[in-house]
Scaffold this motif. Structure first.
Motif, PDB file in Angstrom:
ATOM      1  N   GLU A  90      14.881  -7.814  -6.261  1.00 36.05           N
ATOM      2  CA  GLU A  90      15.332  -7.790  -7.652  1.00 36.05           C
ATOM      3  C   GLU A  90      15.958  -9.130  -7.996  1.00 36.05           C
ATOM      4  OE1 GLU A  90      17.553  -4.269  -9.789  1.00 36.05           O
ATOM      5  OE2 GLU A  90      19.030  -5.604  -8.883  1.00 36.05           O
ATOM      6  N   VAL A  91      15.533  -9.706  -9.128  1.00 36.00           N
ATOM      7  CA  VAL A  91      16.076 -10.977  -9.598  1.00 36.00           C
ATOM      8  C   VAL A  91      16.816 -10.701 -10.903  1.00 36.00           C
ATOM      9  CG1 VAL A  91      15.572 -13.351 -10.247  1.00 36.00           C
ATOM     10  CG2 VAL A  91      14.102 -12.191  -8.580  1.00 36.00           C
ATOM     11  N   THR A  92      18.113 -10.953 -10.904  1.00 30.46           N
ATOM     12  CA  THR A  92      18.941 -10.622 -12.068  1.00 30.46           C
ATOM     13  C   THR A  92      19.408 -11.887 -12.798  1.00 30.46           C
ATOM     14  OG1 THR A  92      20.950 -10.591 -10.724  1.00 30.46           O
ATOM     15  CG2 THR A  92      19.749  -8.514 -10.958  1.00 30.46           C
ATOM     16  N   GLY A  93      20.010 -11.677 -13.980  1.00 25.40           N
ATOM     17  CA  GLY A  93      20.582 -12.785 -14.733  1.00 25.40           C
ATOM     18  C   GLY A  93      19.566 -13.684 -15.388  1.00 25.40           C
ATOM     19  N   LEU A  94      18.364 -13.172 -15.645  1.00 25.57           N
ATOM     20  CA  LEU A  94      17.322 -13.972 -16.281  1.00 25.57           C
ATOM     21  C   LEU A  94      17.521 -14.009 -17.797  1.00 25.57           C
ATOM     22  CD1 LEU A  94      14.261 -12.580 -14.302  1.00 25.57           C
ATOM     23  CD2 LEU A  94      15.543 -14.666 -13.818  1.00 25.57           C
ATOM     24  N   MET A 143      14.066  -8.798 -13.309  1.00 25.62           N
ATOM     25  CA  MET A 143      12.656  -8.719 -12.938  1.00 25.62           C
ATOM     26  C   MET A 143      12.574  -8.506 -11.423  1.00 25.62           C
ATOM     27  SD  MET A 143      10.883  -9.391 -15.841  1.00 25.62           S
ATOM     28  CE  MET A 143       9.257  -9.944 -15.290  1.00 25.62           C
ATOM     29  N   TYR A 144      11.364  -8.204 -10.969  1.00 24.77           N
ATOM     30  CA  TYR A 144      11.125  -8.041  -9.538  1.00 24.77           C
ATOM     31  C   TYR A 144      10.058  -9.036  -9.102  1.00 24.77           C
ATOM     32  CZ  TYR A 144      13.824  -3.780  -9.914  1.00 24.77           C
ATOM     33  OH  TYR A 144      14.839  -2.888 -10.138  1.00 24.77           O
ATOM     34  N   LEU A 145      10.345  -9.739  -8.022  1.00 23.90           N
ATOM     35  CA  LEU A 145       9.397 -10.682  -7.442  1.00 23.90           C
ATOM     36  C   LEU A 145       8.917 -10.111  -6.113  1.00 23.90           C
ATOM     37  CD1 LEU A 145       8.027 -13.522  -7.373  1.00 23.90           C
ATOM     38  CD2 LEU A 145      10.024 -14.294  -6.070  1.00 23.90           C
ATOM     39  N   GLY A 146       7.604 -10.024  -5.961  1.00 25.34           N
ATOM     40  CA  GLY A 146       7.067  -9.453  -4.732  1.00 25.34           C
ATOM     41  C   GLY A 146       5.940 -10.284  -4.149  1.00 25.34           C
ATOM     42  N   PHE A 147       5.746 -10.121  -2.849  1.00 22.95           N
ATOM     43  CA  PHE A 147       4.626 -10.733  -2.129  1.00 22.95           C
ATOM     44  C   PHE A 147       3.927  -9.632  -1.349  1.00 22.95           C
ATOM     45  CE2 PHE A 147       7.638 -14.166  -2.748  1.00 22.95           C
ATOM     46  CZ  PHE A 147       6.835 -15.246  -3.079  1.00 22.95           C
ATOM     47  N   GLY A 148       2.597  -9.595  -1.441  1.00 21.73           N
ATOM     48  CA  GLY A 148       1.854  -8.560  -0.741  1.00 21.73           C
ATOM     49  C   GLY A 148       0.617  -9.108  -0.066  1.00 21.73           C
ATOM     50  N   ALA A 149       0.376  -8.681   1.166  1.00 23.49           N
ATOM     51  CA  ALA A 149      -0.809  -9.110   1.902  1.00 23.49           C
ATOM     52  C   ALA A 149      -2.037  -8.378   1.391  1.00 23.49           C
ATOM     53  CB  ALA A 149      -0.620  -8.835   3.391  1.00 23.49           C
ATOM     54  N   PHE A 150      -3.176  -9.077   1.378  1.00 24.24           N
ATOM     55  CA  PHE A 150      -4.449  -8.417   1.101  1.00 24.24           C
ATOM     56  C   PHE A 150      -5.509  -9.004   2.010  1.00 24.24           C
ATOM     57  CE2 PHE A 150      -4.635 -12.068  -1.763  1.00 24.24           C
ATOM     58  CZ  PHE A 150      -5.961 -12.484  -1.689  1.00 24.24           C
ATOM     59  N   GLY A 151      -6.599  -8.279   2.157  1.00 24.44           N
ATOM     60  CA  GLY A 151      -7.640  -8.690   3.090  1.00 24.44           C
ATOM     61  C   GLY A 151      -7.723  -7.697   4.238  1.00 24.44           C
ATOM     62  N   ARG A 152      -8.180  -8.138   5.388  1.00 19.44           N
ATOM     63  CA  ARG A 152      -8.335  -7.265   6.547  1.00 19.44           C
ATOM     64  C   ARG A 152      -6.990  -6.669   6.957  1.00 19.44           C
ATOM     65  NH1 ARG A 152     -13.310  -8.174   9.417  1.00 19.44           N
ATOM     66  NH2 ARG A 152     -14.535  -9.808   8.399  1.00 19.44           N
ATOM     67  N   ASP A 153      -6.986  -5.384   7.189  1.00 14.97           N
ATOM     68  CA  ASP A 153      -5.782  -4.646   7.571  1.00 14.97           C
ATOM     69  C   ASP A 153      -5.709  -4.612   9.101  1.00 14.97           C
ATOM     70  OD1 ASP A 153      -3.530  -3.113   6.651  1.00 14.97           O
ATOM     71  OD2 ASP A 153      -4.554  -1.309   7.339  1.00 14.97           O
ATOM     72  N   ASN A 154      -5.278  -5.745   9.698  1.00 17.37           N
ATOM     73  CA  ASN A 154      -5.410  -5.880  11.151  1.00 17.37           C
ATOM     74  C   ASN A 154      -4.172  -6.469  11.833  1.00 17.37           C
ATOM     75  OD1 ASN A 154      -5.567  -8.471  10.182  1.00 17.37           O
ATOM     76  ND2 ASN A 154      -7.593  -8.928  11.031  1.00 17.37           N
ATOM     77  N   ALA A 155      -3.060  -6.530  11.133  1.00 20.29           N
ATOM     78  CA  ALA A 155      -1.777  -6.993  11.679  1.00 20.29           C
ATOM     79  C   ALA A 155      -1.717  -8.496  11.926  1.00 20.29           C
ATOM     80  CB  ALA A 155      -1.407  -6.247  12.960  1.00 20.29           C
ATOM     81  N   VAL A 156      -2.675  -9.257  11.423  1.00 20.58           N
ATOM     82  CA  VAL A 156      -2.586 -10.724  11.441  1.00 20.58           C
ATOM     83  C   VAL A 156      -3.078 -11.231  10.087  1.00 20.58           C
ATOM     84  CG1 VAL A 156      -2.776 -11.078  13.930  1.00 20.58           C
ATOM     85  CG2 VAL A 156      -4.853 -10.903  12.569  1.00 20.58           C
ATOM     86  N   GLY A 157      -2.304 -12.116   9.445  1.00 26.32           N
ATOM     87  CA  GLY A 157      -2.709 -12.574   8.122  1.00 26.32           C
ATOM     88  C   GLY A 157      -1.925 -13.772   7.648  1.00 26.32           C
ATOM     89  N   GLY A 158      -1.758 -13.880   6.326  1.00 28.87           N
ATOM     90  CA  GLY A 158      -1.088 -15.034   5.741  1.00 28.87           C
ATOM     91  C   GLY A 158       0.409 -15.038   5.998  1.00 28.87           C
TER      92      GLY A 158
END
Length: 233
Positions: free
Chosen positions: A104-108, A177-192
């Motif tokens: 959560e990002v506040t005070g915007l 607001m809410y800032l998020g990061f989410g992995a996508f691609g192969r679901d194999n426990a190694v990624g970006g």
């Protein structure tokens, strides 16, 4: 330095100073949690968390923090720790390893612009294996409809690609607001991988463009006046 140039420089510095605010992100370099001293759900140099200082798991296996001792080729220049979001499924049985974390990002200021910067590195050379989506949403909005940017999913780490900075300009539509990061691609426990996340308020892009055009126009007018004076008998 002429008065015109001095005035332009002073105005430009003032304009940038207005937007030179502090980083609004908590624990953007992921150094607040000491992986080496916990190790309840991980290996000797990495750990998976439900939440860490500033960040919470919204979906998936959790937030995996790695250290520079995990894989030497992945070492981050921003301290000793970084995050992988295609996380090892060590305590959330049955969950996808592709995970989403957010804070959560506040005070915007509603209507203001904020520059997001983060550093990204692909872990593998496998196609569609290293993607990171960026999410930006107000409370009540559907997170799945709020993707604003994504990292290259098919980068080849083994070809020598290093950490690279990725930036996006975000518009605040609410004070929180809410800032998020989410992995996508192969679901194999190694990624970006990501590190060094910052979010700072910046002038509206159109304001900067208009100011630059104004300076160019003033400069052109001054050159024209000088030329006229020189050519006058």
């Amino acid at each position: 330095m002429t008065k015109l140039v001095k005035a332009g420089v002073i105005a430009l510095v003032t304009l940038f100073s207005i937007g030179a605010h502090a980083n609004l992100i908590t624990n953007g370099s992921f150094e607040a949690n000491d992986v080496d001293s916990i190790n309840n759900n991980g290996g000797s140099s990495w750990e998976v968390f439900e939440s860490i200082d500033g960040w919470t798991t919204y979906s998936g296996a959790g937030i995996e923090i790695q250290t520079n001792d995990t894989l030497s080729k992945l070492d981050t220049p921003f301290g000793d720790q970084y995050v992988e979001l295609d996380s090892a499924n060590v305590f959330r049985t049955g969950r996808n390893t592709n995970s989403l974390m957010a804070q959560e990002v506040t005070g915007l200021t509603v209507g203001s612009y904020y520059e997001l910067s983060y550093w990204y590195m692909p872990r593998t050379s496998t196609t569609n294996d290293n993607g990171i989506n960026v999410y930006w949403w107000a409370d009540g909005d559907a997170v799945n409809n709020s993707i604003v940017a994504d990292a290259v999913a098919n980068s080849v780490f083994y070809s020598g690609i290093d950490w690279e900075e990725i930036t996006s300009t975000l518009l605040a539509t609410a004070e929180t607001m809410y800032l998020g990061f989410g992995a996508f691609g192969r679901d194999n426990a190694v990624g970006g991988l990501i590190d060094n996340v910052t979010l700072v308020e910046v002038p509206e892009p159109a304001t900067l463009a208009l100011f630059a055009i104004g300076l160019i126009g003033l400069g052109a007018a001054r050159r024209a006046n000088r030329s006229e004076a020189v050519n006058t008998p």
